[in-house]
Scaffold this motif. Structure first.
Motif, short mmCIF file in Angstrom:
data_model
loop_
_atom_site.label_atom_id
_atom_site.label_comp_id
_atom_site.label_asym_id
_atom_site.label_seq_id
_atom_site.Cartn_x
_atom_site.Cartn_y
_atom_site.Cartn_z
N ASP A 175 0.82 -1.21 0.00
CA ASP A 175 0.00 0.00 0.00
C ASP A 175 0.85 1.26 0.00
O ASP A 175 0.36 2.35 -0.29
N ASP A 233 3.58 2.93 -5.38
CA ASP A 233 2.70 3.60 -6.33
C ASP A 233 1.79 2.56 -6.98
O ASP A 233 2.04 1.35 -6.93
N ASP A 234 0.71 3.01 -7.59
CA ASP A 234 -0.32 2.12 -8.11
C ASP A 234 0.22 1.11 -9.11
O ASP A 234 -0.14 -0.07 -9.09
N GLY A 235 1.14 1.55 -9.98
CA GLY A 235 1.68 0.65 -10.99
C GLY A 235 2.44 -0.51 -10.39
O GLY A 235 2.20 -1.68 -10.74
N ASN A 236 3.36 -0.22 -9.45
CA ASN A 236 4.15 -1.29 -8.82
C ASN A 236 3.27 -2.19 -7.97
O ASN A 236 3.47 -3.41 -7.91
N ARG A 237 2.28 -1.60 -7.30
CA ARG A 237 1.40 -2.40 -6.45
C ARG A 237 0.61 -3.40 -7.28
O ARG A 237 0.53 -4.59 -6.95
N GLN A 238 0.03 -2.95 -8.37
CA GLN A 238 -0.75 -3.84 -9.21
C GLN A 238 0.12 -4.92 -9.85
O GLN A 238 -0.30 -6.07 -10.00
N SER A 265 -0.88 -6.33 1.57
CA SER A 265 -0.87 -5.19 2.49
C SER A 265 -1.64 -5.62 3.73
O SER A 265 -2.85 -5.84 3.68
N SER A 300 -4.38 -2.74 4.43
CA SER A 300 -5.58 -2.64 3.59
C SER A 300 -6.24 -3.98 3.31
O SER A 300 -7.41 -4.04 2.94
N GLU A 327 -5.16 -6.13 0.95
CA GLU A 327 -4.85 -6.60 -0.41
C GLU A 327 -3.95 -7.84 -0.35
O GLU A 327 -2.97 -7.86 0.37
#
Length: 460
Positions: A356, A359-364, A379, A382, A384
Motif C-alpha cells: 500500500d 505507487d499504483d503501478g508497482n502495487r498492481q 498489504s 488494507s 490486499e
C-alpha cells in the motif's frame, strides 16, 4: 517502587508515577553511526560479501532504535571511519568534536551504532563524560523495556548478563559523573559495581536453569498441541516489517502493532480457521535485525523454538523499504543459525508486505505476479492479497482443493454442518429418499476426514 541493582551494579526498574507527580524528562542522547570504508565480509563459510546498506538507511534505523526507548535526540550524525582506532574506534579529532557536542547539549547518553570493545566503550565514556551504549547495548535496553512476560524478562536478563560479563570495568565506581535514565541506561556509574565475574556467572547459571524450566513447559504445551494435530505457522521477519499487523489481520487478535522497532517481543499464538475449514496455530515472533548478537539469539532460543518447530514459516518482508534485500539476507542468516533453510520453498513462504506504500503501478504488478505462487504481495493494513496468502497457506497445510460429490443418508445428517464448515459447498440436492447430495470443494486433508467420518457412520 525502589530500583533494584543487578550483579553488575546496573539499576533496573522505574520509579512509580503517582497522580500529581511530574514525569521524568526523556534522557538526552547523541546518536553516532560509524561507516567503515572497508568492505564488510560475510561470516559464513563462503565468506561472501554481505549486502551493503546505505548510510542513510543505517542512520534512520539507529534513530528508530533510539526513539523506541523515548530518548531525546539532540544530535545525530553519520561518521566515516577510514582507519578504526583500537582505543576509541573513531579518530581523535572526531572524538573531540563529538565531546564538545555532548557537553554543549548536556547529553547523558551517546549511542554508537557499531559493536564496541570494552576498552573502546570505557575510553569513549571518559572522553564524552557520558554513558556510551553500542548497538548491542541499545538493543538490550529496548528488549528490557519490551519484555512483558516472565519468560521474556528472563531472556533479556540472561542476554544482558552475558553482555556485561566481559565489561566489568571499574571506571565508573564513584559518583562524580551522575547520569539519568532507567533500566540499563543507569549503568554502573550510579552505584559501585557490587559483584565480580564469579557472582555474575552464578546468576547466569541460575537464569539458564529457570529458562530450561520455561523450555520444558513450552515443550509440554507443544506436545499437547500435537495431540490435536493443528499445524503451526510462524511469522518471521525484520523488525517493523509488519508481522503483528499481519497477525492481527489473519487472526482478528489485538496484538500491539505500532510503527516502532521491536514493538512486539513476547511471542503470541492464536488458533485460526482458514477459508476452507483448515485449523492452524499462527505464531507471531520477535523481529530480527542486522548484527543481532549471538548471545541474544541464544537467550531467546526458547522463544525462537516456535520457529524451529513450525510446520510452515512465513518470511515477511517490507517491500517498500529500499534496504529490503539486505534485511531479507539478515533474516535468512538468523534462520540458518536456528537450523531453518530459507531456500526450502516447501517450508518457507516469502511474503512481500506494505504494498500500500508503493505507487499504483508497482502495487498492481506485484499483486498480479504474486497472485498464485510465492512470493505473495500483500498489504496487512488494507487487506490486499490476504485472501491469496490464506489460500496458499491452506494448500501447503492441507493440500490442493478437490471437487467432491457426497451423498449423505438421513442417519448421517449430523455431518452436513461439518461439511459446510470445512468445505466450500457449491450445490445441494435433497433426494426423494431423504438423503442429500452435496457438491463441494475441499482440501485433500478435508476429503480424507470426510471419507473417514462417513465410514464411521456406516460402520456404526
Amino acid at each position: 517502587m525502589a530500583r533494584e541493582k543487578d550483579a553488575d551494579g546496573t539499576v533496573r526498574g522505574k520509579p512509580a508515577h503517582h497522580p500529581g507527580t511530574v514525569a521524568e524528562a526523556p534522557t538526552r542522547a547523541v546518536v553516532i553511526v560509524p561507516v567503515l570504508t572497508r568492505q564488510q565480509r560475510g561470516d559464513d563459510d563462503t565468506n561472501r560479501p554481505r549486502l551493503t546498506r546505505s548510510a542513510e538507511a543505517r542512520h534512520d534505523e539507529a534513530v528508530g532504535l533510539a526513539r523506541a526507548i523515548n530518548l531525546d535526540l539532540i544530535h545525530t550524525a553519520v561518521v566515516t571511519v577510514n582507519d578504526p582506532r583500537p582505543a576509541t574506534l573513531l579518530g581523535s579529532g572526531k572524538v573531540e568534536e563529538l565531546a564538545e557536542i555532548v557537553k554543549e547539549g548536556h547529553a547523558e547518553v551517546v549511542i554508537v551504532d557499531h559493536p564496541l570493545t570494552p576498552v573502546q566503550q570505557r575510553n569513549l565514556e571518559k572522553e564524552f563524560n557520558a554513558k556510551v551504549l553500542d548497538r548491542t547495548g541499545l538493543i538490550l535496553e529496548i528488549f528490557g523495556e519490551r519484555a512483558r512476560t516472565k519468560e521474556g524478562t528472563l531472556q533479556v536478563e540472561l542476554a544482558h548478563l552475558n553482555y556485561q560479563k566481559g565489561r566489568l570495568v571499574r571506571s565508573w565506581t564513584h559518583l562524580e559523573r551522575q547520569r539519568g535514565g532507567a533500566g540499563f541506561l543507569g549503568g554502573p556509574g550510579e552505584t559501585q559495581i557490587e559483584s565480580d565475574r564469579r557472582q555474575l556467572q552464578e546468576k547466569i547459571i541460575k537464569l539458564k536453569h529457570e529458562l530450561e524450566t520455561v523450555r520444558r513447559t513450552r515443550d509440554l504445551h507443544r506436545a499437547k498441541r500435537k495431540k490435536v494435530p493443528f499445524p503451526v505457522v510462524a511469522i518471521v521477519g525484520y523488525t517493523n516489517a509488519g508481522k503483528s499487523t499481519l497477525f492481527n489481520k489473519l487472526t482478528g487478535a489485538g496484538v500491539l502493532a505500532q510503527d516502532m522497532l521491536f514493538a512486539t517481543l513476547d511471542p503470541t499464538l492464536r488458533r485460526v480457521r482458514l477459508p476452507h475449514g483448515t485449523p492452524i496455530i499462527l505464531s507471531d515472533t520477535v523481529g530480527f535485525i542486522s548484527d543481532l548478537p549471538t548471545h541474544l539469539i541464544a537467550a531467546f532460543r526458547a522463544t525462537l523454538e516456535e520457529v524451529v518447530e513450525a510446520d510452515l514459516v512465513i518470511h515477511l518482508r517490507d517491500i517498500s523499504d529500499p534496504d529490503t534485500a539486505a534485511q531479507a539476507e539478515d533474516v535468512e542468516r538468523i534462520l540458518a543459525d536456528l537450523g531453518v533453510d530459507a531456500s526450502d520453498t516447501k517450508r518457507v513462504i516469502e511474503v512481500w508486505n506494505k504494498i500500500d506504500l508503493l505507487d499504483d503501478g508497482n502495487r498492481q504488478r506485484l499483486l498480479a505476479d504474486g497472485s498464485k505462487e510465492p512470493p505473495i504481495a500483500v498489504s496487512a493494513v488494507s487487506g490486499e492479497g490476504i485472501d491469496a496468502l490464506k489460500a496458499i497457506i491452506e494448500t501447503r497445510m492441507a493440500g490442493e482443493l478437490e471437487d467432491l460429490t457426497v451423498t449423505i443418508e438421513p442417519a448421517q445428517f449430523g455431518l452436513v454442518d461439518w461439511l459446510y464448515r470445512n468445505g466450500d459447498v457449491v450445490s445441494r440436492t435433497d433426494n426423494d429418499d431423504g438423503s442429500a447430495t452435496l457438491s463441494l470443494k475441499a482440501t485433500q486433508s478435508a476429503r480424507e476426514e470426510i471419507e473417514s467420518r462417513l465410514r464411521r457412520k456406516n460402520n456404526g
